[in-house]
Write a protein that holds these residues in place. Sequence first.
Motif, short mmCIF file in Angstrom:
data_model
loop_
_atom_site.label_atom_id
_atom_site.label_comp_id
_atom_site.label_asym_id
_atom_site.label_seq_id
_atom_site.Cartn_x
_atom_site.Cartn_y
_atom_site.Cartn_z
N GLU A 357 0.84 -1.21 0.00
CA GLU A 357 0.00 0.00 0.00
C GLU A 357 0.87 1.25 0.00
O GLU A 357 0.55 2.25 -0.67
CB GLU A 357 -0.92 -0.02 1.23
CG GLU A 357 -1.90 1.15 1.27
CD GLU A 357 -2.83 1.06 2.46
OE1 GLU A 357 -3.17 2.12 3.02
OE2 GLU A 357 -3.22 -0.06 2.84
N THR A 361 0.83 4.16 -2.81
CA THR A 361 0.54 5.54 -2.40
C THR A 361 1.60 6.51 -2.92
O THR A 361 1.27 7.61 -3.41
CB THR A 361 0.46 5.64 -0.87
OG1 THR A 361 -0.58 4.77 -0.39
CG2 THR A 361 0.17 7.06 -0.42
N GLN A 362 2.86 6.13 -2.86
CA GLN A 362 3.93 7.00 -3.35
C GLN A 362 3.83 7.22 -4.85
O GLN A 362 4.08 8.32 -5.35
CB GLN A 362 5.29 6.40 -2.98
CG GLN A 362 5.62 6.50 -1.50
CD GLN A 362 6.99 5.92 -1.18
OE1 GLN A 362 7.21 4.72 -1.33
NE2 GLN A 362 7.91 6.78 -0.78
N GLN A 364 0.97 7.04 -6.53
CA GLN A 364 -0.23 7.86 -6.68
C GLN A 364 0.07 9.33 -6.43
O GLN A 364 -0.46 10.21 -7.11
CB GLN A 364 -1.30 7.35 -5.71
CG GLN A 364 -2.64 8.06 -5.82
CD GLN A 364 -3.60 7.59 -4.74
OE1 GLN A 364 -3.23 7.46 -3.57
NE2 GLN A 364 -4.85 7.31 -5.12
N GLN A 365 0.94 9.60 -5.48
CA GLN A 365 1.29 10.98 -5.13
C GLN A 365 2.37 11.57 -6.03
O GLN A 365 2.75 12.73 -5.86
CB GLN A 365 1.74 11.04 -3.67
CG GLN A 365 0.63 10.70 -2.68
CD GLN A 365 1.15 10.57 -1.25
OE1 GLN A 365 2.36 10.52 -1.00
NE2 GLN A 365 0.22 10.54 -0.28
N LEU A 384 -4.76 3.20 -10.65
CA LEU A 384 -4.50 4.50 -10.02
C LEU A 384 -5.02 5.64 -10.89
O LEU A 384 -5.61 6.61 -10.39
CB LEU A 384 -3.01 4.66 -9.76
CG LEU A 384 -2.41 3.73 -8.68
CD1 LEU A 384 -0.89 3.86 -8.65
CD2 LEU A 384 -3.01 4.05 -7.30
N THR A 389 -8.18 3.85 -4.99
CA THR A 389 -7.22 4.08 -3.92
C THR A 389 -6.33 2.85 -3.77
O THR A 389 -6.71 1.73 -4.17
CB THR A 389 -7.93 4.34 -2.58
OG1 THR A 389 -8.60 3.13 -2.17
CG2 THR A 389 -8.94 5.47 -2.72
N PRO A 390 -5.13 3.01 -3.18
CA PRO A 390 -4.28 1.84 -2.92
C PRO A 390 -5.00 0.76 -2.12
O PRO A 390 -4.82 -0.43 -2.38
CB PRO A 390 -3.10 2.43 -2.16
CG PRO A 390 -3.00 3.84 -2.67
CD PRO A 390 -4.42 4.28 -2.86
N GLN A 391 -5.82 1.17 -1.15
CA GLN A 391 -6.55 0.19 -0.35
C GLN A 391 -7.54 -0.60 -1.22
O GLN A 391 -7.67 -1.83 -1.09
CB GLN A 391 -7.31 0.89 0.79
CG GLN A 391 -6.40 1.57 1.80
CD GLN A 391 -6.13 3.03 1.44
OE1 GLN A 391 -6.22 3.42 0.27
NE2 GLN A 391 -5.79 3.82 2.45
#
Length: 484
Positions: A357, A361-362, A364-365, A384, A389-391
């Motif tokens: 996750e 997230t990294q 995605q950001q 993405l 979301t990663p979750q």
Amino acid sequence: MIKTDKIYQVLHQRFGYQDFRDGQLETISALLSGHDTLAILPTGAGKSLLYQLPAYLLPTGVVIVSPLISLMQDQVDRLRQQGERRVIMLTGQLQGRDRRAVLDSLGQYRFIFASPEMLTNSQVLQALRRVRPSLLVVDEAHCISQWGPDFRPEYLLLKQLRIQLGGVVTLMLTATATPRVRQDIIKKLGLDFDHVRQVIRSVNRPNIFLAVDQVESADAKQAELVRLVKTLPGPGIIYFASRKLATQQAIILAQETGLAVAPYHAGMPALERFNIQQQFMANQLQLICATSAFGMGVDKNDLRYIIHYHLPANLASYMQEIGRAGRDGQQSVAVLLYAPGDEGLQSQLTTIDLPSEALLTQVQQGKLQPAVLGEQADLFAFYLHQGYTPQQIRRAFHQRQHQLTFNLQKMRDYVGLKRCRRNYLLNYFGEGEIRQDQCCDNDQPDWAAQLKFPSSPAPVQPAAADWRARLAKLFNVKSRLDKG
């Protein structure tokens, strides 16, 4: 509401048939009445007619979503052979000025074939919205569920396509689907299960004898494969989980049996694959050693046997593949070869390497490039990009892995059965049990000597010797293939 006599008029005049096969008229009538419809009809039931006939009674064109270019090309070729000129295939090969010209005139086409990936293109979508097609067809609809989020994720965008096309009437076509898969198909297309017409016919193909051939080792499996090919009447298809092994076995079997054999897999040049398929259809080839890339849309009625060298990933794929045998209604056989440990290869092939996750997230950001996500970076980047979301991504893939493991266990259970194989399959697909003579190896162990197969078609030139030479040239194999 279009009257039944008008439907029959098109059937006679356009297609030259006197009557419908089981399930065809019910499906066509539902579509022409404006009902979204899921049609589950066995291989050889004439599913292409279900959208081809309505196309001549609807005000605008029909969009057919298909998983394979070869499958689309086959349908396009057949329509053109029938004299239909208003047909187009949208693929990545259509570029620049040619693409713009086709999209600007898209309204003139009666049949528009496209892959799900092509339908995500904004220019294609805009052109379709201008056309406002009368019918959306999802061919091989089981792919929506069976492939899951880990393969061809663009299938998940077909729900959005339906909405953007104004909730167009939708036809979902497949030969096999369990009750769970039926629900999954309908849900993922954004349809109401209670309002979808379902036309369902049995998956049972009584003329296909079911057998599992358990051997002790890889060497014994190789010897048994050669024996089966020498014994069974052709034509036939052998399925492999490996491209390399499909090619190697084509060479070995050409040498050992004297038959005209060729490999077929997605790693071969498109022209070579096309030629092999055409020569198989014309009986210039008696045997194909293939991966799952071969079979969809192959309308060959006289296939006498399907052999699986490796354990399939699930029963739905298995039923799809063995259903290509015996479409003429004559005696055929499906043989699954199994050696201890075979499930290990399939388990390895279906294991999903899921990023953490934190890593998702990294990416995605924008802190890391998608390449850090591994071999399936493009797949995870797709989700993405679609706003998952990663979750959500990890949850979906964990569920998918659980389903893949469950499917493989059902396949393993089939191998070890001591009772009727046919009824096991029928129960899996939500059908009741039947009693049938000449059903499976559990009630007829000496099946190879007892089944009465029709005569094999006479081979057409080029002869087997020519094909051994071609294999040697194609795959740089030395002259040992000229022996025997």
